[in-house]
Design a protein around this motif. Sequence first.
Motif, PDB file in Angstrom:
ATOM      1  N   TYR A 106       0.836  -1.194   0.000  1.00  0.00           N
ATOM      2  CA  TYR A 106       0.000   0.000   0.000  1.00  0.00           C
ATOM      3  C   TYR A 106       0.875   1.250   0.000  1.00  0.00           C
ATOM      4  N   ALA A 107       0.236   2.383  -0.319  1.00  0.00           N
ATOM      5  CA  ALA A 107       0.896   3.686  -0.202  1.00  0.00           C
ATOM      6  C   ALA A 107       0.073   4.568   0.724  1.00  0.00           C
ATOM      7  N   LEU A 108       0.772   5.331   1.552  1.00  0.00           N
ATOM      8  CA  LEU A 108       0.153   6.302   2.453  1.00  0.00           C
ATOM      9  C   LEU A 108       0.870   7.619   2.196  1.00  0.00           C
ATOM     10  N   THR A 109       0.179   8.555   1.554  1.00  0.00           N
ATOM     11  CA  THR A 109       0.882   9.737   1.054  1.00  0.00           C
ATOM     12  C   THR A 109       0.211  11.040   1.451  1.00  0.00           C
ATOM     13  N   ASN A 110       1.036  12.011   1.830  1.00  0.00           N
ATOM     14  CA  ASN A 110       0.577  13.392   1.999  1.00  0.00           C
ATOM     15  C   ASN A 110       0.611  14.040   0.618  1.00  0.00           C
ATOM     16  N   TRP A 111      -0.576  14.235   0.035  1.00  0.00           N
ATOM     17  CA  TRP A 111      -0.636  14.721  -1.347  1.00  0.00           C
ATOM     18  C   TRP A 111      -2.005  15.351  -1.572  1.00  0.00           C
ATOM     19  N   SER A 112      -2.055  16.466  -2.245  1.00  0.00           N
ATOM     20  CA  SER A 112      -3.329  17.106  -2.562  1.00  0.00           C
ATOM     21  C   SER A 112      -4.166  16.202  -3.467  1.00  0.00           C
ATOM     22  N   SER A 135      -3.865  11.831   1.502  1.00  0.00           N
ATOM     23  CA  SER A 135      -4.256  12.745   2.581  1.00  0.00           C
ATOM     24  C   SER A 135      -5.302  13.758   2.137  1.00  0.00           C
ATOM     25  N   GLY A 136      -5.128  14.331   0.949  1.00  0.00           N
ATOM     26  CA  GLY A 136      -6.058  15.350   0.494  1.00  0.00           C
ATOM     27  C   GLY A 136      -7.475  14.825   0.338  1.00  0.00           C
ATOM     28  N   THR A 137      -7.602  13.561  -0.027  1.00  0.00           N
ATOM     29  CA  THR A 137      -8.914  12.930  -0.159  1.00  0.00           C
ATOM     30  C   THR A 137      -9.547  12.692   1.215  1.00  0.00           C
ATOM     31  N   GLU A 138      -8.697  12.300   2.174  1.00  0.00           N
ATOM     32  CA  GLU A 138      -9.189  11.964   3.517  1.00  0.00           C
ATOM     33  C   GLU A 138      -9.310  13.195   4.415  1.00  0.00           C
ATOM     34  N   LYS A 139      -8.737  14.318   3.969  1.00  0.00           N
ATOM     35  CA  LYS A 139      -8.757  15.571   4.731  1.00  0.00           C
ATOM     36  C   LYS A 139      -8.016  15.449   6.070  1.00  0.00           C
ATOM     37  N   MET A 140      -6.972  14.662   6.072  1.00  0.00           N
ATOM     38  CA  MET A 140      -6.030  14.599   7.196  1.00  0.00           C
ATOM     39  C   MET A 140      -4.728  14.027   6.653  1.00  0.00           C
ATOM     40  N   GLN A 149      -4.512   5.098  10.720  1.00  0.00           N
ATOM     41  CA  GLN A 149      -5.583   4.169  11.096  1.00  0.00           C
ATOM     42  C   GLN A 149      -6.559   3.943   9.953  1.00  0.00           C
ATOM     43  N   ILE A 150      -6.751   4.971   9.113  1.00  0.00           N
ATOM     44  CA  ILE A 150      -7.624   4.806   7.945  1.00  0.00           C
ATOM     45  C   ILE A 150      -7.128   3.646   7.088  1.00  0.00           C
ATOM     46  N   LEU A 151      -5.824   3.619   6.818  1.00  0.00           N
ATOM     47  CA  LEU A 151      -5.268   2.538   5.993  1.00  0.00           C
ATOM     48  C   LEU A 151      -5.418   1.191   6.687  1.00  0.00           C
ATOM     49  N   LEU A 152      -5.069   1.148   7.976  1.00  0.00           N
ATOM     50  CA  LEU A 152      -5.167  -0.118   8.708  1.00  0.00           C
ATOM     51  C   LEU A 152      -6.593  -0.661   8.680  1.00  0.00           C
ATOM     52  N   ASP A 153      -7.555   0.204   8.909  1.00  0.00           N
ATOM     53  CA  ASP A 153      -8.955  -0.224   8.951  1.00  0.00           C
ATOM     54  C   ASP A 153      -9.483  -0.596   7.566  1.00  0.00           C
ATOM     55  N   ARG A 154      -9.162   0.235   6.587  1.00  0.00           N
ATOM     56  CA  ARG A 154      -9.725   0.041   5.238  1.00  0.00           C
ATOM     57  C   ARG A 154      -9.275  -1.277   4.631  1.00  0.00           C
ATOM     58  N   TYR A 155      -8.020  -1.652   4.897  1.00  0.00           N
ATOM     59  CA  TYR A 155      -7.466  -2.846   4.258  1.00  0.00           C
ATOM     60  C   TYR A 155      -7.223  -3.982   5.248  1.00  0.00           C
ATOM     61  N   GLN A 156      -7.834  -3.878   6.434  1.00  0.00           N
ATOM     62  CA  GLN A 156      -7.712  -4.923   7.459  1.00  0.00           C
ATOM     63  C   GLN A 156      -6.255  -5.315   7.711  1.00  0.00           C
ATOM     64  N   ALA A 175       4.295   6.447  13.210  1.00  0.00           N
ATOM     65  CA  ALA A 175       3.954   5.061  12.875  1.00  0.00           C
ATOM     66  C   ALA A 175       4.411   4.105  13.971  1.00  0.00           C
ATOM     67  N   GLU A 176       5.621   4.341  14.469  1.00  0.00           N
ATOM     68  CA  GLU A 176       6.161   3.452  15.503  1.00  0.00           C
ATOM     69  C   GLU A 176       5.349   3.525  16.792  1.00  0.00           C
ATOM     70  N   LYS A 177       4.827   4.704  17.093  1.00  0.00           N
ATOM     71  CA  LYS A 177       3.963   4.839  18.279  1.00  0.00           C
ATOM     72  C   LYS A 177       2.709   3.992  18.148  1.00  0.00           C
ATOM     73  N   MET A 178       2.309   3.716  16.908  1.00  0.00           N
ATOM     74  CA  MET A 178       1.124   2.895  16.666  1.00  0.00           C
ATOM     75  C   MET A 178       1.460   1.413  16.563  1.00  0.00           C
ATOM     76  N   GLY A 179       2.735   1.081  16.784  1.00  0.00           N
ATOM     77  CA  GLY A 179       3.143  -0.319  16.732  1.00  0.00           C
ATOM     78  C   GLY A 179       3.488  -0.813  15.342  1.00  0.00           C
ATOM     79  N   ILE A 180       3.720   0.122  14.406  1.00  0.00           N
ATOM     80  CA  ILE A 180       4.084  -0.249  13.039  1.00  0.00           C
ATOM     81  C   ILE A 180       5.602  -0.173  12.899  1.00  0.00           C
ATOM     82  N   LYS A 181       6.232  -1.280  12.586  1.00  0.00           N
ATOM     83  CA  LYS A 181       7.685  -1.279  12.356  1.00  0.00           C
ATOM     84  C   LYS A 181       7.988  -0.384  11.166  1.00  0.00           C
ATOM     85  N   SER A 182       9.044   0.416  11.253  1.00  0.00           N
ATOM     86  CA  SER A 182       9.274   1.440  10.231  1.00  0.00           C
ATOM     87  C   SER A 182      10.736   1.525   9.823  1.00  0.00           C
ATOM     88  N   ILE A 183      10.944   1.974   8.596  1.00  0.00           N
ATOM     89  CA  ILE A 183      12.280   2.259   8.068  1.00  0.00           C
ATOM     90  C   ILE A 183      12.315   3.719   7.655  1.00  0.00           C
TER      91      ILE A 183
END
Length: 201
Positions: A106-112, A135-140, A149-156, A175-183
């Motif tokens: 998946y992609a999670l992007t800050n983009w208009s 982000s621009g679509t989700e308004k956050m 959380q939107i991504l986690l919920d939407r795609y289980q 992301a790490e605060k949410m328990g997501i391993k990150s690079i």
Amino acid sequence: MINTIIFDLGAVLIDWNPHYMYRTLFSDEQEMKNFLAEICTSDWNEEQDAGRALQEGTDILVARFPEHEANIRAFYGRWSEMLGEPFHGTVELLKQLKASGKYKIYALTNWSAETFPVALERYDFLGWFDGIVVSGTEKMRKPAPEFYQILLDRYQVEANEALFIDDNYRNILAAEKMGIKSIHFTSSEQLEAELKGLGVL
């Protein structure tokens, strides 16, 4: 066990840089950098990434800095000229991960939301993702935990089964605060080494 890879797009897979366009408007490099640091700032651009209309964001700046109107309007008027080449090394890693068949990607992007269609048309590899949250679509936007959380919920997706890749350390910490391993991405070579170290590649 990691079964999901989440990519940021800008500065990880896509070379987006306002300098590319503004160098055609400014003959003085420092003057251009000052304009982007003081007028068309990153914070201002992020408000459009968070869902503010491009026209509204532009009008706000023009009202504050009327003497810079032409250059302000160029930001979104000539926005496509800020898009550079894909980062081919990272695209190749994305291709390998996709071809392995082991991961949802998946992609999670800050983009208009208004400019993202331009990228979709230009970069074929954006069609390889199993889903893209804009982000621009989700308004956050990142680093708001609700946006992840939107991504986690939407795609289980389970947070502890995901790996997140982003160039912005602020977003990594969230992301790490949410328990997501990150690079924390710095280059495709560094990313490849870290993916191999985790046994993902």
